[in-house]
Write a protein that holds these residues in place. Structure first.
Motif, mmCIF file in Angstrom:
data_model
loop_
_atom_site.group_PDB
_atom_site.id
_atom_site.type_symbol
_atom_site.label_atom_id
_atom_site.label_comp_id
_atom_site.label_asym_id
_atom_site.label_seq_id
_atom_site.Cartn_x
_atom_site.Cartn_y
_atom_site.Cartn_z
ATOM 1 N N PHE A 1 43.448 55.629 88.006
ATOM 2 C CA PHE A 1 44.382 55.523 86.683
ATOM 3 C C PHE A 1 45.082 56.561 86.422
ATOM 4 C CE2 PHE A 1 41.267 51.845 86.841
ATOM 5 C CZ PHE A 1 42.374 50.764 86.951
ATOM 6 N N ALA A 2 44.788 57.606 86.743
ATOM 7 C CA ALA A 2 45.186 58.866 86.353
ATOM 8 C C ALA A 2 46.908 58.972 86.457
ATOM 9 C CB ALA A 2 44.723 60.017 87.169
ATOM 10 N N GLY A 3 47.517 58.288 87.570
ATOM 11 C CA GLY A 3 48.645 58.339 87.740
ATOM 12 C C GLY A 3 49.447 57.319 86.782
ATOM 13 N N ILE A 4 48.713 56.226 86.556
ATOM 14 C CA ILE A 4 49.312 55.165 85.703
ATOM 15 C C ILE A 4 49.381 55.650 84.207
ATOM 16 C CG2 ILE A 4 48.868 52.785 84.840
ATOM 17 C CD1 ILE A 4 47.616 52.189 87.769
ATOM 18 N N ASP A 5 48.299 56.321 83.973
ATOM 19 C CA ASP A 5 48.252 56.972 82.583
ATOM 20 C C ASP A 5 49.496 57.902 82.407
ATOM 21 O OD1 ASP A 5 46.095 55.443 82.107
ATOM 22 O OD2 ASP A 5 44.536 57.122 82.110
ATOM 23 N N ARG A 6 49.541 58.722 83.394
ATOM 24 C CA ARG A 6 50.655 59.549 83.363
ATOM 25 C C ARG A 6 52.113 58.929 83.229
ATOM 26 N NH1 ARG A 6 50.958 62.035 88.070
ATOM 27 N NH2 ARG A 6 48.819 62.286 88.119
ATOM 28 N N ALA A 7 52.317 57.792 84.092
ATOM 29 C CA ALA A 7 53.650 57.039 84.060
ATOM 30 C C ALA A 7 53.702 56.402 82.618
ATOM 31 C CB ALA A 7 53.518 56.238 85.321
ATOM 32 N N LEU B 1 48.889 45.015 80.152
ATOM 33 C CA LEU B 1 48.038 43.822 80.755
ATOM 34 C C LEU B 1 47.044 44.441 81.534
ATOM 35 C CD1 LEU B 1 51.027 41.548 81.602
ATOM 36 C CD2 LEU B 1 49.773 41.738 79.452
ATOM 37 N N GLY B 2 46.684 45.758 81.484
ATOM 38 C CA GLY B 2 45.887 46.462 82.184
ATOM 39 C C GLY B 2 44.242 46.141 82.013
ATOM 40 N N ILE B 3 43.824 46.417 80.778
ATOM 41 C CA ILE B 3 42.355 46.306 80.248
ATOM 42 C C ILE B 3 41.728 45.098 80.060
ATOM 43 C CG2 ILE B 3 41.853 48.548 79.778
ATOM 44 C CD1 ILE B 3 42.310 47.629 76.847
ATOM 45 N N GLY B 4 40.610 44.715 80.461
ATOM 46 C CA GLY B 4 40.017 43.317 79.906
ATOM 47 C C GLY B 4 38.836 43.515 78.842
ATOM 48 N N ASP B 5 39.919 43.780 78.003
ATOM 49 C CA ASP B 5 39.117 43.621 76.678
ATOM 50 C C ASP B 5 39.566 42.936 75.621
ATOM 51 O OD1 ASP B 5 37.370 44.709 74.583
ATOM 52 O OD2 ASP B 5 38.098 46.753 74.445
#
Ligand code: PLP
Length: 405
Positions: A21-27, A41-45
């Motif tokens: 998820f590092a790349g996604i966090d950066r984007a 719509l990433g995390i399941g919380d």
């Protein structure tokens, strides 16, 4: 003199896969900096709060000094009794022994992570679903095991293909993990599937570890998730990991339970006694209130998720994307349009729309070509996310290719 400026991490840490998820966090940070409104719509919380009656139970229990001390390792007798009663009412499994077959856990991630340390030696084989919750494989590797991924594919309804597992693999395996209802695919095992799996595990003397964290999140009242203990004889080989996190919107509270074969439960207990000191008793009391009085709340919760699921599925159908209509859990598992990998599609969507999706590869190599949509945002935001997706150029090429799996 040379001063040390960094420490060398342990091999088990150095061997961890790169943080996907590092790349996604950066984007995501870049998109935010460009002023895009992010919809994750990433995390399941779960996004809705813990119900009041559970919070009130905590309030009362938190004020009592007898709850301020170390809890017992295995959990309060009254908590384990409440779990046994809940299993009887919910699954018809009515003969669990709270003293020997039930353990209170600090949520289920902790228990899933600790479990292999009780049973696995370096070189032992552990079978895990792929795509799957990453903890099964990582904990097994931390304990020195070799991990064999069992692909969950469209053709097999996103359940492991039991016929494709060699006799030699069964003979070598120490633990097989199953997760139903399944994260990330939304698939669900039938009584027949559990029956076949239990009988294979009995024949080959393999531990069946079942992650049942989503047992109360399902979409058809006539098709409720089962406990593995619905199968006679399962208690000879199986342990089931349950959690209050998704069922009662209690992810932050850290309480769950391990249930099943007394020897397996005891093994987990030995590791836990040496690693942690249990769940705050007031939280256990609140969990008892949830288990005893939570049915109406869960019905309402399912109704909400069903509406969200329908919103997403209708949109995916309009886009012509293939997807699995989930039978349980909190996600929709969908195929990326032609010409994309999981990561390239997810990055494109994020850059163009600010909508964060999870690439299928975050759940193992077998997730390539797929992405996951989490249903844990309010319906209005989900609708907004879907209308933004409709504007993504890549979607236009996908039209016509899709349909429900
Ligand atoms: C969320 C989740 C869990 C449980 O989380 P806890 O909060 O630790 O109980 C377990 N398994 C899967 C597959 C999950 O998605």
């Amino acid at each position: 003199m040379n001063e040390r400026t960094s420490f060398v991490p342990a091999d088990r840490v150095a061997a961890l896969p790169p943080y996907l998820f590092a790349g996604i966090d950066r984007a995501r940070a870049e998109a935010e900096a460009r002023g895009l409104d992010i919809i994750s719509l990433g995390i399941g919380d779960p996004d809705t709060p813990t119900p009041d009656f559970i919070i009130e139970a905590l309030r009362g229990a938190a004020g009592r000094p007898d709850n301020h001390r170390y809890p017992s390792y295995e959990g309060m007798p009254a908590f384990r009794r409440a779990v046994a009663d809940w299993y009887a009412a919910r699954f018809g499994v009515d003969d669990l022994d709270p003293d020997r077959e039930i353990l209170c856990t600090i949520g289920s991630k902790e228990a899933i992570g600790h479990f292999p340390f009780a049973w696995v030696n370096p070189g032992d084989l552990v079978l895990v679903p792929s795509p799957g919750y990453p903890v099964y494989a990582i904990a097994a590797r931390f304990a020195g095991a070799e991990v064999l991924p069992l692909p969950l594919t469209e053709e097999n309804g996103f359940l492991p293909n039991l016929d494709a597992i060699d006799e030699a693999v069964w003979d070598r395996a120490k633990i097989i993990w199953l997760n139903s209802p399944n994260n990330p695919t939304g698939s669900m095992a039938s009584l027949d599937f559990y029956g076949r799996l239990v009988s294979l595990c009995r024949r080959h003397h393999v531990i069946l570890a079942h992650d049942s964290a989503y047992s109360e999140i399902y979409y058809d009242d006539a098709d409720k998730p089962l406990s593995v203990f619905s199968v006679p004889g399962a208690r000879d080989v199986a342990i089931e990991f349950q959690s209050l996190s998704k069922t009662y919107n209690m992810t932050g509270w850290r309480v769950g339970m391990a249930v099943g074969n007394a020897e397996l439960v005891r093994g987990l207990g030995v590791i836990k006694e040496n690693m942690d000191s249990g769940t705050f008793q007031a939280v256990q009391e609140a969990a008892m209130a949830a288990l005893r009085g939570g049915d109406a709340f869960c019905r309402e919760l399912r109704r909400m998720y069903r509406g969200r699921r329908d919103t997403v599925c209708a949109a995916l159908r309009r886009f012509g994307l293939r997807f699995y209509e989930p039978r349980g859990a909190l996600y929709v598992w969908a195929r990326v349009p032609d010409g994309f990998t999981s990561e390239s599609f997810v990055s494109r969507v994020l850059n163009e729309t600010g909508v964060v999706l999870t690439p299928g590869t975050g759940f193992g190599a077998a997730g390539e070509g797929w992405f996951r949509i989490s249903l844990t945002v309010p319906t209005a935001r989900l609708e907004e996310a879907m209308s933004r997706l409709a504007r993504v150029q890549a979607m236009n090429g996908a039209a016509g290719a899709g349909g429900v799996l």
